[in-house]
Design a protein around this motif. Sequence first.
Motif, PDB file in Angstrom:
ATOM      1  N   GLY A 197      44.871  27.352  48.931  1.00  0.00           N
ATOM      2  CA  GLY A 197      43.824  26.737  49.717  1.00  0.00           C
ATOM      3  C   GLY A 197      43.888  25.225  49.728  1.00  0.00           C
ATOM      4  O   GLY A 197      44.511  24.594  48.874  1.00  0.00           O
ATOM      5  N   GLU A 198      43.211  24.641  50.729  1.00  0.00           N
ATOM      6  CA  GLU A 198      43.129  23.184  50.810  1.00  0.00           C
ATOM      7  C   GLU A 198      42.444  22.650  49.558  1.00  0.00           C
ATOM      8  O   GLU A 198      41.410  23.169  49.134  1.00  0.00           O
ATOM      9  N   GLN A 199      43.015  21.636  48.950  1.00  0.00           N
ATOM     10  CA  GLN A 199      42.555  21.061  47.685  1.00  0.00           C
ATOM     11  C   GLN A 199      42.627  22.065  46.533  1.00  0.00           C
ATOM     12  O   GLN A 199      42.072  21.839  45.471  1.00  0.00           O
ATOM     13  N   ALA A 233      41.824  29.836  51.218  1.00  0.00           N
ATOM     14  CA  ALA A 233      43.137  29.918  51.852  1.00  0.00           C
ATOM     15  C   ALA A 233      43.145  30.953  52.966  1.00  0.00           C
ATOM     16  O   ALA A 233      43.832  30.781  53.976  1.00  0.00           O
ATOM     17  N   GLN A 248      40.409  31.820  54.631  1.00  0.00           N
ATOM     18  CA  GLN A 248      39.302  31.454  55.515  1.00  0.00           C
ATOM     19  C   GLN A 248      38.181  32.488  55.517  1.00  0.00           C
ATOM     20  O   GLN A 248      37.580  32.786  56.562  1.00  0.00           O
ATOM     21  N   ARG A 294      42.162  18.396  43.079  1.00  0.00           N
ATOM     22  CA  ARG A 294      41.692  18.239  44.452  1.00  0.00           C
ATOM     23  C   ARG A 294      42.417  17.120  45.196  1.00  0.00           C
ATOM     24  O   ARG A 294      42.488  17.156  46.431  1.00  0.00           O
ATOM     25  N   THR A 295      42.941  16.155  44.474  1.00  0.00           N
ATOM     26  CA  THR A 295      43.515  14.978  45.147  1.00  0.00           C
ATOM     27  C   THR A 295      45.042  14.964  45.164  1.00  0.00           C
ATOM     28  O   THR A 295      45.634  14.436  46.116  1.00  0.00           O
ATOM     29  N   THR A 315      47.810  16.669  46.014  1.00  0.00           N
ATOM     30  CA  THR A 315      48.311  17.832  46.747  1.00  0.00           C
ATOM     31  C   THR A 315      49.800  18.060  46.507  1.00  0.00           C
ATOM     32  O   THR A 315      50.294  19.171  46.728  1.00  0.00           O
ATOM     33  N   ARG A 319      50.865  21.242  44.454  1.00  0.00           N
ATOM     34  CA  ARG A 319      50.992  22.531  45.136  1.00  0.00           C
ATOM     35  C   ARG A 319      52.216  22.554  46.049  1.00  0.00           C
ATOM     36  O   ARG A 319      52.884  23.573  46.179  1.00  0.00           O
ATOM     37  N   GLU A 320      52.508  21.444  46.680  1.00  0.00           N
ATOM     38  CA  GLU A 320      53.709  21.372  47.531  1.00  0.00           C
ATOM     39  C   GLU A 320      54.972  21.575  46.697  1.00  0.00           C
ATOM     40  O   GLU A 320      55.904  22.277  47.124  1.00  0.00           O
TER      41      GLU A 320
END
Length: 390
Positions: free
Chosen positions: A215-217, A224, A226, A288-289, A291, A294-295
């Motif tokens: 998911g985002e952040q 993820a 939705q 959260r910041t 990213t 995760r990438e």
Amino acid sequence: MAATSAFDLETALAERRRLHRYRTRLNTDAPAGRETVVDGRRYLNFCANDYLGLANHPDVVQALKQAADDIGVGSGASHLVCGHSRFHHALEEQLADATGRPRALLFSTGFMANLGVVGALLDKPDAVFEDKLNHASLIDAGLASGARFRRYLHNDADSLAAQLARADARRKLVITDGVFSMDGDAAPLAALCDVADAHDAWMMVDDAHGFGVLGEQGVGTPAAQQVAARIPVYMATLGKALGTFGAFVAGSEALIETLIQFARPYIYTTAMPPAVAAATLKSLAIMRTETWRREKLVALIAQFRRGAQAQGYTLMDSATPIQPLLIGDDAAALQLSGRLREQGVLVSAIRPPTVPDGTARLRVTLSAAHAPEDVDALLAALGEAPSSQD
């Protein structure tokens, strides 16, 4: 004094050894991270759940040290007596904000959180419906609640629908892992929510292995996919991607107040050390910041899967840091784990009853702390230690 026949413990232990299912502990002597030290030898570590590489992050460590200097080590009491510090309260507020929920509530462990939630929400007139591969804490929570207990086929919305169609319970609670801890696959939450909605059931997701990763952040599997707004009860742990300790439940004002009043594992347990809450505040902010963590995981996962498939290993359907190599035979899985260890690579062999009979595996877990060269080293070791599939 000799044990009575009813307490013949040695026979059961001997049987577990015979089946190659006897568990032993490793005594490690290194910070959590890409490497560990066991009995004086250093290993590349591919069996920890420190997915974002935060367990030994210097800012997280410093936050814990500073809070311990400011407020001490122990909380001194349960949350409802005098153990709820400003650090606990701030962390609950930040977790609620991250997950988009009105409130969040801290628990000392994920096992306690699941026992607390299910026990507070369900009783004998109710029914609980669980995926067959749910974590042991969810299974135990469902059984302990006294509600009618049903299990549906893994990730199978049709199987769940058939179970719900036959239920006449007062309350119906559907529970699934977000990411399954031994397979690494994610639950099809939208399909499960559709079925739950059609049968007036609530959804609960245990996202211990999705929070921080998906998911985002990094705010979890429902985000993820939705469907976060369709999940009334969201639980996740802090000792995996966040690298600290504990768990939380996020949801509505009414849900959290219900847990405060009725969840016995919450009411009757000493609060986690406030310094751990302070450290988690820092790791949550990093999650959260940054990213790129995760990438990087996505790239490492793809690298590992390509290499393992090229060597003929059987992978499972996972796009997460949990990458099991399906071996099948218990003894063969143990042997492969041992051969990797001889080459300085630590990967756990997972055997029944943790997984179904005939599905013993090596559970490879990847971390943002790993480098591509580490994955190359793991793949090289696997090439030198062929499985029973060869």
